[in-house]
Design a protein around this motif. Structure first.
Motif, PDB file in Angstrom:
ATOM      1  N   ALA A 111     -11.617   0.323  13.820  1.00 42.21           N
ATOM      2  CA  ALA A 111     -11.056   1.500  13.145  1.00 42.21           C
ATOM      3  C   ALA A 111     -10.920   1.205  11.650  1.00 42.21           C
ATOM      4  N   HIS A 112     -11.636   1.970  10.822  1.00 37.88           N
ATOM      5  CA  HIS A 112     -11.716   1.655   9.394  1.00 37.88           C
ATOM      6  C   HIS A 112     -10.513   2.114   8.580  1.00 37.88           C
ATOM      7  N   GLU A 113      -9.696   3.017   9.145  1.00 43.36           N
ATOM      8  CA  GLU A 113      -8.725   3.690   8.273  1.00 43.36           C
ATOM      9  C   GLU A 113      -7.694   2.743   7.648  1.00 43.36           C
ATOM     10  N   LEU A 114      -7.371   1.646   8.341  1.00 41.64           N
ATOM     11  CA  LEU A 114      -6.375   0.726   7.797  1.00 41.64           C
ATOM     12  C   LEU A 114      -6.927   0.002   6.573  1.00 41.64           C
ATOM     13  N   ALA A 115      -8.126  -0.547   6.724  1.00 43.61           N
ATOM     14  CA  ALA A 115      -8.734  -1.253   5.590  1.00 43.61           C
ATOM     15  C   ALA A 115      -9.084  -0.282   4.465  1.00 43.61           C
ATOM     16  N   GLU A 116      -9.496   0.919   4.830  1.00 44.70           N
ATOM     17  CA  GLU A 116      -9.804   1.887   3.771  1.00 44.70           C
ATOM     18  C   GLU A 116      -8.550   2.238   2.971  1.00 44.70           C
ATOM     19  N   ALA A 117      -7.394   2.212   3.636  1.00 48.04           N
ATOM     20  CA  ALA A 117      -6.139   2.478   2.922  1.00 48.04           C
ATOM     21  C   ALA A 117      -5.745   1.281   2.059  1.00 48.04           C
ATOM     22  N   ASP A 118      -6.112   0.077   2.508  1.00 53.36           N
ATOM     23  CA  ASP A 118      -5.702  -1.133   1.785  1.00 53.36           C
ATOM     24  C   ASP A 118      -6.621  -2.278   2.214  1.00 53.36           C
ATOM     25  N   MET A 119      -7.619  -2.569   1.378  1.00 58.92           N
ATOM     26  CA  MET A 119      -8.611  -3.600   1.712  1.00 58.92           C
ATOM     27  C   MET A 119      -7.987  -4.987   1.862  1.00 58.92           C
ATOM     28  N   ASN A 120      -6.791  -5.180   1.304  1.00 52.18           N
ATOM     29  CA  ASN A 120      -6.142  -6.492   1.457  1.00 52.18           C
ATOM     30  C   ASN A 120      -5.831  -6.814   2.912  1.00 52.18           C
ATOM     31  N   THR A 121      -5.839  -5.812   3.781  1.00 50.80           N
ATOM     32  CA  THR A 121      -5.569  -6.084   5.198  1.00 50.80           C
ATOM     33  C   THR A 121      -6.687  -6.890   5.853  1.00 50.80           C
ATOM     34  N   ILE A 122      -7.894  -6.870   5.267  1.00 48.32           N
ATOM     35  CA  ILE A 122      -8.989  -7.686   5.821  1.00 48.32           C
ATOM     36  C   ILE A 122      -9.727  -8.517   4.758  1.00 48.32           C
ATOM     37  N   PHE A 123      -9.360  -8.320   3.497  1.00 50.46           N
ATOM     38  CA  PHE A 123     -10.052  -9.030   2.400  1.00 50.46           C
ATOM     39  C   PHE A 123      -9.044  -9.189   1.256  1.00 50.46           C
ATOM     40  N   PRO A 124      -8.112 -10.158   1.415  1.00 54.76           N
ATOM     41  CA  PRO A 124      -6.894 -10.153   0.592  1.00 54.76           C
ATOM     42  C   PRO A 124      -7.038 -10.754  -0.812  1.00 54.76           C
ATOM     43  N   LEU A 125      -8.012 -10.298  -1.571  1.00 61.24           N
ATOM     44  CA  LEU A 125      -8.219 -10.899  -2.897  1.00 61.24           C
ATOM     45  C   LEU A 125      -7.071 -10.580  -3.852  1.00 61.24           C
TER      46      LEU A 125
END
Lengths: 182, 95
Positions: A111-125
């Motif tokens: 489900a993309h909506e979480l990462a789309e809301a905040d990419m730090n949830t899967i790519f925490p740069l």
């Protein structure tokens, strides 16, 4: 292409079993029956664990991130292959300075909506940059990496993408890597 | 991927919400997070929790001293369940 440095004894057996597995699994994957399709997947059987001791303090370490979220830079990178039942074993290098909220996702299996809301949830740069500013880590590597976590061709991933990413990290003086499977 | 990077002389740590699948890969170091697939560092916008997960994960990288070592993080998902193919992802089916 750099050669594989981790234990590669599983590769021949995997390749021998992969073809017959795929022949049986392809029609099931076509129907999205993943439980049945992966029941007989030739999972690699590892017996040892690679190990490199941490010798440098975190406060002076250069950290690189690998995400399996299928992230890419729209307009700059080719998206991952979302149509193939075998997935995609290629990778996209992402410069540390890329604005992560503008990254896009090509990965059909979460489900993309979480990462789309905040990419730090899967790519925490952004969060790592804050830790660097606070002195908790030395800094971010110049380059980070994205792959698409759905990939049945584990041997191709292991023989091409994995050593290529490792070699690039080595060349950029990376001290430690964080992997974020999605 | 993690195994290969480690074998090149770069210490690694990974996040996992699926201990069974992770153990099968014999990764050098990993931390267990109880977050649903698609959001491995906690809820979107939860800045403090994301930072805490990262700090704990990097401390695990520093402190784990045996191959395959792992640390379970205490954090839980504090938002509505994530829907996937019409069903909610709930603890135990997060990956």
């Amino acid at each position: 292409m750099p050669s594989v440095k981790s234990d590669s004894r599983w590769l021949a057996g995997f390749r021998a079993r992969y073809g017959p597995w795929w022949t049986a699994a392809a029609p099931l994957i076509e129907k999205h029956d993943y439980a049945a399709a992966f029941k007989d997947y030739p999972w690699p059987a590892f017996t040892e664990t690679p190990w490199t001791p941490v010798v440098k303090p975190l406060a002076s370490s250069r950290i690189a991130v690998v995400t399996t979220g299928g992230l890419f830079r729209p307009g700059l990178d080719v998206p991952f292959d979302e149509k193939s039942g075998e997935g995609d074993w290629s990778f996209r290098p992402i410069p540390a300075g890329a604005p992560i909220q503008r990254l896009a996702i090509s990965h059909p299996h979460f489900a993309h909506e979480l990462a789309e809301a905040d990419m730090n949830t899967i790519f925490p740069l952004d969060r790592l940059r804050e830790l660097a500013a606070a002195g908790a880590i030395g800094g971010l590597a110049p380059t980070h990496y994205s792959v698409m976590g759905y990939c049945t061709r584990a041997a191709d991933l292991a023989e091409t993408t994995a050593p290529e990413i490792a070699a690039r990290m080595k060349a950029e003086g990376v001290d430690a890597a964080l992997l974020v499977p999605v | 991927m993690q195994r290969e990077i480690e074998a090149w002389g770069i210490p690694t740590v990974s996040l996992s919400n699926n201990p069974g699948a992770t153990k099968r890969l014999h990764p050098p170091r990993w931390v267990h997070v109880r977050f649903p697939r698609g959001s491995m560092l906690g809820e979107p916008g939860n800045h403090d929790k994301q930072l805490a997960v990262l700090r704990d994960t990097l401390n695990a990288l520093r402190d784990i001293n045996t191959p395959g070592g792992t640390v379970a993080l205490p954090y839980r998902w504090e938002a509505a369940p994530v829907m996937w193919r019409g069903k909610p992802l709930v603890a135990g089916s997060y990956s």
